[in-house]
Design a protein around this motif. Sequence first.
Motif, PDB file in Angstrom:
ATOM      1  N   LEU A 147     -21.177 -17.042   4.205  1.00 24.58           N
ATOM      2  CA  LEU A 147     -20.541 -18.046   3.085  1.00 24.58           C
ATOM      3  C   LEU A 147     -18.972 -18.619   3.093  1.00 24.58           C
ATOM      4  O   LEU A 147     -19.262 -17.407   2.213  1.00 24.58           O
ATOM      5  N   ILE A 148     -18.757 -19.157   3.471  1.00 26.47           N
ATOM      6  CA  ILE A 148     -17.088 -19.759   3.221  1.00 26.47           C
ATOM      7  C   ILE A 148     -16.914 -19.790   2.541  1.00 26.47           C
ATOM      8  O   ILE A 148     -17.813 -21.402   2.038  1.00 26.47           O
ATOM      9  N   VAL A 149     -15.804 -20.055   1.441  1.00 33.29           N
ATOM     10  CA  VAL A 149     -16.076 -20.815   0.324  1.00 33.29           C
ATOM     11  C   VAL A 149     -14.394 -21.282   0.196  1.00 33.29           C
ATOM     12  O   VAL A 149     -12.953 -19.989  -0.204  1.00 33.29           O
ATOM     13  N   GLU A 150     -13.533 -22.158   0.248  1.00 30.50           N
ATOM     14  CA  GLU A 150     -12.585 -22.396   0.332  1.00 30.50           C
ATOM     15  C   GLU A 150     -11.458 -22.932  -0.408  1.00 30.50           C
ATOM     16  O   GLU A 150     -12.488 -22.834  -1.224  1.00 30.50           O
ATOM     17  N   GLU A 151      -9.943 -22.358  -0.649  1.00 29.61           N
ATOM     18  CA  GLU A 151      -9.446 -22.138  -1.492  1.00 29.61           C
ATOM     19  C   GLU A 151      -9.278 -24.173  -1.645  1.00 29.61           C
ATOM     20  O   GLU A 151      -9.951 -24.501  -0.700  1.00 29.61           O
ATOM     21  N   ARG A 152      -9.289 -24.510  -2.621  1.00 30.23           N
ATOM     22  CA  ARG A 152      -8.677 -25.911  -2.901  1.00 30.23           C
ATOM     23  C   ARG A 152      -7.682 -26.080  -1.961  1.00 30.23           C
ATOM     24  O   ARG A 152      -6.756 -25.931  -2.092  1.00 30.23           O
ATOM     25  N   GLU A 153      -7.874 -27.475  -1.671  1.00 25.86           N
ATOM     26  CA  GLU A 153      -6.437 -28.298  -1.328  1.00 25.86           C
ATOM     27  C   GLU A 153      -5.383 -27.793  -1.503  1.00 25.86           C
ATOM     28  O   GLU A 153      -5.069 -27.822  -2.775  1.00 25.86           O
ATOM     29  N   GLY A 154      -4.498 -27.642  -0.842  1.00 25.26           N
ATOM     30  CA  GLY A 154      -3.278 -27.373  -0.907  1.00 25.26           C
ATOM     31  C   GLY A 154      -3.090 -26.408  -1.987  1.00 25.26           C
ATOM     32  O   GLY A 154      -1.822 -25.621  -1.418  1.00 25.26           O
ATOM     33  N   LEU A 155      -4.304 -25.524  -1.629  1.00 21.49           N
ATOM     34  CA  LEU A 155      -3.583 -23.867  -2.011  1.00 21.49           C
ATOM     35  C   LEU A 155      -4.498 -22.837  -0.944  1.00 21.49           C
ATOM     36  O   LEU A 155      -4.844 -21.932  -1.261  1.00 21.49           O
ATOM     37  N   ARG A 156      -5.033 -23.594   0.556  1.00 15.52           N
ATOM     38  CA  ARG A 156      -4.942 -23.029   1.460  1.00 15.52           C
ATOM     39  C   ARG A 156      -3.904 -22.319   2.090  1.00 15.52           C
ATOM     40  O   ARG A 156      -2.463 -23.064   2.392  1.00 15.52           O
ATOM     41  N   PRO A 157      -4.088 -21.497   2.689  1.00 15.62           N
ATOM     42  CA  PRO A 157      -2.711 -21.006   3.722  1.00 15.62           C
ATOM     43  C   PRO A 157      -2.213 -21.391   4.679  1.00 15.62           C
ATOM     44  O   PRO A 157      -3.312 -22.536   5.346  1.00 15.62           O
ATOM     45  N   ASP A 158      -1.460 -21.720   5.749  1.00 15.19           N
ATOM     46  CA  ASP A 158      -1.348 -22.529   6.888  1.00 15.19           C
ATOM     47  C   ASP A 158      -1.483 -21.751   7.766  1.00 15.19           C
ATOM     48  O   ASP A 158      -0.920 -20.565   8.045  1.00 15.19           O
ATOM     49  N   VAL A 159      -2.313 -21.767   8.509  1.00 19.39           N
ATOM     50  CA  VAL A 159      -2.808 -21.638   9.268  1.00 19.39           C
ATOM     51  C   VAL A 159      -3.237 -22.551  10.332  1.00 19.39           C
ATOM     52  O   VAL A 159      -3.239 -23.716  10.190  1.00 19.39           O
ATOM     53  N   ASP A 160      -3.677 -22.057  11.859  1.00 15.18           N
ATOM     54  CA  ASP A 160      -3.825 -22.920  12.898  1.00 15.18           C
ATOM     55  C   ASP A 160      -5.301 -23.242  13.830  1.00 15.18           C
ATOM     56  O   ASP A 160      -5.777 -23.771  14.055  1.00 15.18           O
ATOM     57  N   ASP A 161      -5.550 -21.613  13.277  1.00 12.28           N
ATOM     58  CA  ASP A 161      -6.887 -21.963  13.045  1.00 12.28           C
ATOM     59  C   ASP A 161      -7.317 -20.920  12.665  1.00 12.28           C
ATOM     60  O   ASP A 161      -6.799 -20.473  11.753  1.00 12.28           O
ATOM     61  N   GLU A 162      -9.402 -20.596  12.399  1.00 18.00           N
ATOM     62  CA  GLU A 162      -9.452 -20.094  11.803  1.00 18.00           C
ATOM     63  C   GLU A 162     -10.911 -19.441  12.053  1.00 18.00           C
ATOM     64  O   GLU A 162     -11.584 -20.206  12.926  1.00 18.00           O
ATOM     65  N   ILE A 163     -11.429 -18.522  12.265  1.00 19.39           N
ATOM     66  CA  ILE A 163     -11.855 -17.746  13.184  1.00 19.39           C
ATOM     67  C   ILE A 163     -13.446 -16.829  11.805  1.00 19.39           C
ATOM     68  O   ILE A 163     -12.902 -15.918  11.361  1.00 19.39           O
ATOM     69  N   VAL A 164     -14.469 -16.488  12.183  1.00 19.18           N
ATOM     70  CA  VAL A 164     -15.876 -16.129  10.742  1.00 19.18           C
ATOM     71  C   VAL A 164     -16.133 -14.861  11.915  1.00 19.18           C
ATOM     72  O   VAL A 164     -16.261 -15.360  12.996  1.00 19.18           O
ATOM     73  N   ALA A 165     -15.383 -13.557  11.754  1.00 23.55           N
ATOM     74  CA  ALA A 165     -16.468 -12.443  12.890  1.00 23.55           C
ATOM     75  C   ALA A 165     -17.436 -12.315  11.647  1.00 23.55           C
ATOM     76  O   ALA A 165     -16.576 -11.560  11.398  1.00 23.55           O
ATOM     77  N   MET A 166     -19.188 -12.320  11.950  1.00 25.17           N
ATOM     78  CA  MET A 166     -19.611 -11.800  11.386  1.00 25.17           C
ATOM     79  C   MET A 166     -20.437 -10.680  12.293  1.00 25.17           C
ATOM     80  O   MET A 166     -20.998 -10.888  13.559  1.00 25.17           O
ATOM     81  N   LEU A 167     -19.425  -9.646  11.831  1.00 27.35           N
ATOM     82  CA  LEU A 167     -19.929  -8.167  12.883  1.00 27.35           C
ATOM     83  C   LEU A 167     -21.397  -7.461  12.115  1.00 27.35           C
ATOM     84  O   LEU A 167     -21.960  -7.509  11.749  1.00 27.35           O
ATOM     85  N   GLY A 168     -22.322  -7.629  13.247  1.00 29.22           N
ATOM     86  CA  GLY A 168     -24.034  -7.543  13.769  1.00 29.22           C
ATOM     87  C   GLY A 168     -24.469  -6.122  14.557  1.00 29.22           C
ATOM     88  O   GLY A 168     -23.450  -5.702  15.007  1.00 29.22           O
ATOM     89  N   ASP A 169     -25.019  -5.446  13.561  1.00 27.49           N
ATOM     90  CA  ASP A 169     -26.357  -3.887  14.440  1.00 27.49           C
ATOM     91  C   ASP A 169     -27.040  -3.963  14.926  1.00 27.49           C
ATOM     92  O   ASP A 169     -27.712  -3.357  13.876  1.00 27.49           O
ATOM     93  N   TRP A 170     -27.544  -4.063  15.827  1.00 29.56           N
ATOM     94  CA  TRP A 170     -29.183  -3.425  16.567  1.00 29.56           C
ATOM     95  C   TRP A 170     -29.612  -2.963  17.307  1.00 29.56           C
ATOM     96  O   TRP A 170     -28.704  -2.344  18.139  1.00 29.56           O
ATOM     97  N   ARG A 171     -31.121  -2.198  17.180  1.00 24.13           N
ATOM     98  CA  ARG A 171     -31.581  -1.748  17.742  1.00 24.13           C
ATOM     99  C   ARG A 171     -32.301  -2.725  18.520  1.00 24.13           C
ATOM    100  O   ARG A 171     -33.754  -3.197  18.609  1.00 24.13           O
ATOM    101  N   LEU A 172     -32.048  -2.651  20.101  1.00 27.66           N
ATOM    102  CA  LEU A 172     -32.715  -3.423  21.200  1.00 27.66           C
ATOM    103  C   LEU A 172     -32.954  -2.379  22.200  1.00 27.66           C
ATOM    104  O   LEU A 172     -32.764  -1.136  22.736  1.00 27.66           O
ATOM    105  N   ASN A 173     -34.389  -3.021  22.174  1.00 26.42           N
ATOM    106  CA  ASN A 173     -34.779  -2.370  23.355  1.00 26.42           C
ATOM    107  C   ASN A 173     -34.610  -3.101  24.569  1.00 26.42           C
ATOM    108  O   ASN A 173     -34.133  -4.538  24.840  1.00 26.42           O
TER     109      ASN A 173
END
Length: 466
Positions: A147-173
């Motif tokens: 769940l990403i809540v962005e800063e209001r217009e004009g208050l966002r940091p100046d970046v070239d790209d944004e990447i959401v990285a959700m780290l997961g851990d699975w026990r698989l057969n």
Amino acid sequence: MTLTRRRFGALLAASAALPALPRLARAATDPIMIEARPGPAQLLPPPYPATPVWGYDGTAPGAGIRMMQGTRLERRLLNALPEPTSIHWHGVRLPNGMDGVAGVTQAPVAPGDSFDYAFDLPDAGTYWYHAHRSSAAQVGRGLHAPLIVEEREGLRPDVDDEIVAMLGDWRLNRDGTQVLDFDAPHDASHGGRHGNVVTTNGQVEASHPVRRGDRLRLRLINASNARIFELALQGMNGWVVALDGMPLPTPRPLETLVLAPAQRADVIADVTAEAGEEALLIRHEREPVVQMAFPVRAGTAAVRLAPAPLPPNPVPALGALADARPLRLVMEGGAMGRMDGARVGGQRAGFREMADAGFYWAFNGRADWTAADAMAPLAELAAGETVRLAIENRSNWPHSMHLHGMHFHEIGASGTLGDLRDTTLVAGGATVEIAFAAAAAGDWMLHCHMLSHAASGMMAFLRVAA
Ligand code: C2O
Ligand code: CU
């Protein structure tokens, strides 16, 4: 430094059959829905078979939600799972009735039923949502999303790209199916349930192209059941700008970043690797392992100044610490913990008896604070009251302690107010003191986010009076 890419063992022939469940009918006028249902997730790289998961709209992790600060989030949860569920909006300040704790703040949503969530988003930042009923199994099966809540217009940091990285851990057969032993006593009584396959956004080999000189915003979310990530960057120069959604007053150069279960970090990182190389997010295990790769294309290489702090969120101010109400939470139990016993079902139980009932941990000498027939708050607070809570870990295991509905300051050694967080890692034998202002009225969970610990004694709540 040696870097390893984890490959999964040998291939197995059979692909797993997915359970077929009826889709729920929907009308054009319905609100935006989130359907919790089974689905396939290609966690392992093809040609490995997809993993049958439970996910929001059938994917794990869910695609997630992106909103703007100050807007209202409205979603209808449809339960197309074979058992009841609910959604908790981790880290969001909201009315208690929207907090999504099945059996505490709302009735569990039965299969085929729905529940309407609607609340305002006062704070910008990186949050996540996940099931809050049988959480070890349901979050573990895949019911989690950003769940990403962005800063209001004009208050966002100046970046070239944004990447959401959700780290997961699975026990698989080896056939890609999940091992469904979410309540295994050994995991619950030790460090929690660790998997054998670690993913970023549901992929073992996640990668995202960047250009040299790009300034990135990385939103890191630890959605794992119990894994504590120790992260670092390579070929990137980074600063931590927010923790658990809340901006740091001063960005902090990133060397290693410990991300305990449920914690988040916002990082601003400048790509310094050469074109043709890969910048990396790595995690330290016995050796450094690639968590996510960023193949670098040609770009500029301008050296940039450290990023400015993110705009602060409008969190309620704390009263004077000297006048704060002192509370203490003693955590005991687990393997090699020397706990003799605790209260369960209103009676004193020895450790062996507790274990037979599925409890390995206790908070302040009691293991079943949220038992349906005997729910009792750890403490009752007045609205607006400033609380100083010492969390004392008498066990030999680290615990990732989460308070719902309010961010707290970790109190520094010299009594100074530290980072504002919603989840804090308390090492075995350590005490962490936190301070917060009791905000909205209601019952707010305080629990370990190592989910099999939460299920076996490390789950309680604080009641804030109306
Ligand atoms: Cu993210 Cu009660 O938890
Ligand atoms: Cu724990």
